[in-house]
Enzyme design. Structure first.
Site, mmCIF file in Angstrom:
data_model
loop_
_atom_site.group_PDB
_atom_site.id
_atom_site.type_symbol
_atom_site.label_atom_id
_atom_site.label_comp_id
_atom_site.label_asym_id
_atom_site.label_seq_id
_atom_site.Cartn_x
_atom_site.Cartn_y
_atom_site.Cartn_z
ATOM 1 C CD1 TRP A 1 -12.455 -5.438 -10.574
ATOM 2 C CD2 TRP A 1 -11.656 -4.702 -12.529
ATOM 3 N NE1 TRP A 1 -11.791 -6.485 -11.174
ATOM 4 C CE2 TRP A 1 -11.293 -6.072 -12.378
ATOM 5 C CE3 TRP A 1 -11.257 -4.034 -13.690
ATOM 6 C CZ2 TRP A 1 -10.562 -6.768 -13.333
ATOM 7 C CZ3 TRP A 1 -10.528 -4.738 -14.643
ATOM 8 C CH2 TRP A 1 -10.181 -6.078 -14.464
ATOM 9 C CG ASP B 1 -2.051 0.937 1.153
ATOM 10 O OD1 ASP B 1 -2.274 1.510 0.066
ATOM 11 O OD2 ASP B 1 -2.740 1.121 2.165
ATOM 12 C CG HIS C 1 0.229 2.072 -9.423
ATOM 13 N ND1 HIS C 1 -0.024 1.709 -8.121
ATOM 14 C CD2 HIS C 1 -0.866 2.774 -9.828
ATOM 15 C CE1 HIS C 1 -1.216 2.151 -7.761
ATOM 16 N NE2 HIS C 1 -1.743 2.810 -8.777
ATOM 17 C CG LEU D 1 9.610 -17.038 -3.299
ATOM 18 C CD1 LEU D 1 9.314 -16.969 -1.807
ATOM 19 C CD2 LEU D 1 10.019 -15.652 -3.807
ATOM 20 C CB SER E 1 -12.378 -8.372 -6.402
ATOM 21 O OG SER E 1 -12.306 -8.599 -5.028
#
Ligand code: FPP
Length: 261
Positions: free
Chosen positions: A61, A12, A29, A123, A58
């Site tokens: 959007w 975040d 981002h 991993l 979800s």
């Protein structure tokens, strides 16, 4: 305590990181993907077994269309650019979330990433994309309900293990540690079932500023924690045993039984 096997991260703060620098959110981002790369590498080097990253929820959007398009584009770019390097590093890629709503090209890339790396033994990188825990649980309940309706599953044969197996995370251990960056302290519909006994660390750094040193510090903090899973710590059990000569045995058994509830 021993090392965590599975760390899950809510990445975040990309937007605030960009805003702080007078940049568009997409720049945050992009910097977030750079941070992600470094963390994946560091986690692999440390011998972590599972790393789950919440890349697109979800509920995302509902963001402006341009930002959604950017995030979908970053996922595609990440898989196209990094998949072979991840494969060479023995990383196994797994995706959780609802795929049906994603476009054919993204679904193809996700399948390619999973197929190429499926036998790797390092991993396991779990990317939560178009993921929401309530959606995952709803899909799991639907799967089981279909079996009940078909007569192949009795309602009272439904156990926590069966529910686990119907989730996107089937065959993965629950996260030992969940980290959320940017100082926010909530779960935001992430791994609600799997987080039942997870430890939480809320890091103040925005995600693009979260470096391997912060990951290692979080792992150190995790090692200091005592997990009881609703029972007692080994130390508490020893204290309790030390009292056995002064208390009658059935009473102790009674205490112990109550203590684990
Ligand atoms: C939260 O920051 C972050 C996200 C919604 C997406 C996380 C995505 C990445 C790190 C890049 C995508 C990577 C891949 C592989 C697809 P925010 O935008 O909510 O930040 P804010 O709370 O400061 O606005």
């Amino acid at each position: 305590m021993s090392d965590p096997r599975h760390i899950a991260i809510i990445m975040d703060g990309n937007g605030r990181w960009a805003k702080q620098r007078g940049l568009p959110r997409v720049a945050g981002h992009k910097a977030g993907v750079d941070a992600l790369r470094e963390i994946v590498r560091a986690a692999g080097d440390k011998g972590l077994e599972f790393l789950t990253l919440f890349a697109f929820s979800s509920e995302n959007w509902s963001r402006p269309k341009s930002e959604v398009v950017e995030l979908l584009g970053l996922l595609k770019l990440f898989i196209r650019r990094d998949l072979h390097k991840l494969h060479k590093s023995n990383v196994r890629v797994r995706i959780i979330g609802a795929r049906e709503d994603l476009s054919g090209d993204i679904r193809g890339l996700l399948a390619e990433a999973e197929t190429l790396t499926t036998t790797n033994s390092g991993l396991t990188l779990v990317i939560a994309f178009n993921y929401g825990a309530r959606d995952e649980l709803t899909r799991a309940v639907q799967k089981l309900a279909q079996q009940v309706a078909a007569g192949t599953l009795a309602p009272d044969a439904i156990t926590p293990e069966l529910i686990n197996g119907a989730l996107d995370t089937s065959s993965m251990p629950d996260p030992d540690l969940i980290i959320r960056t940017s100082g926010e302290m909530r779960l935001s519909n992430f791994l609600l079932w799997q987080a039942a006994y997870s430890e939480f660390i809320f890091a103040p750094e925005y995600w693009p500023d979260f470096k391997p040193a912060h990951l290692f510090a979080a792992m150190d903090e995790y090692r200091q924690r005592t997990r009881r899973f609703g029972g007692l710590s080994a130390e508490d059990v020893q204290d309790l045993s030390a009292q056995t000569d002064t208390v009658v045995e059935p009473e102790i058994a009674n205490w112990r039984q109550k203590a684990v509830l």
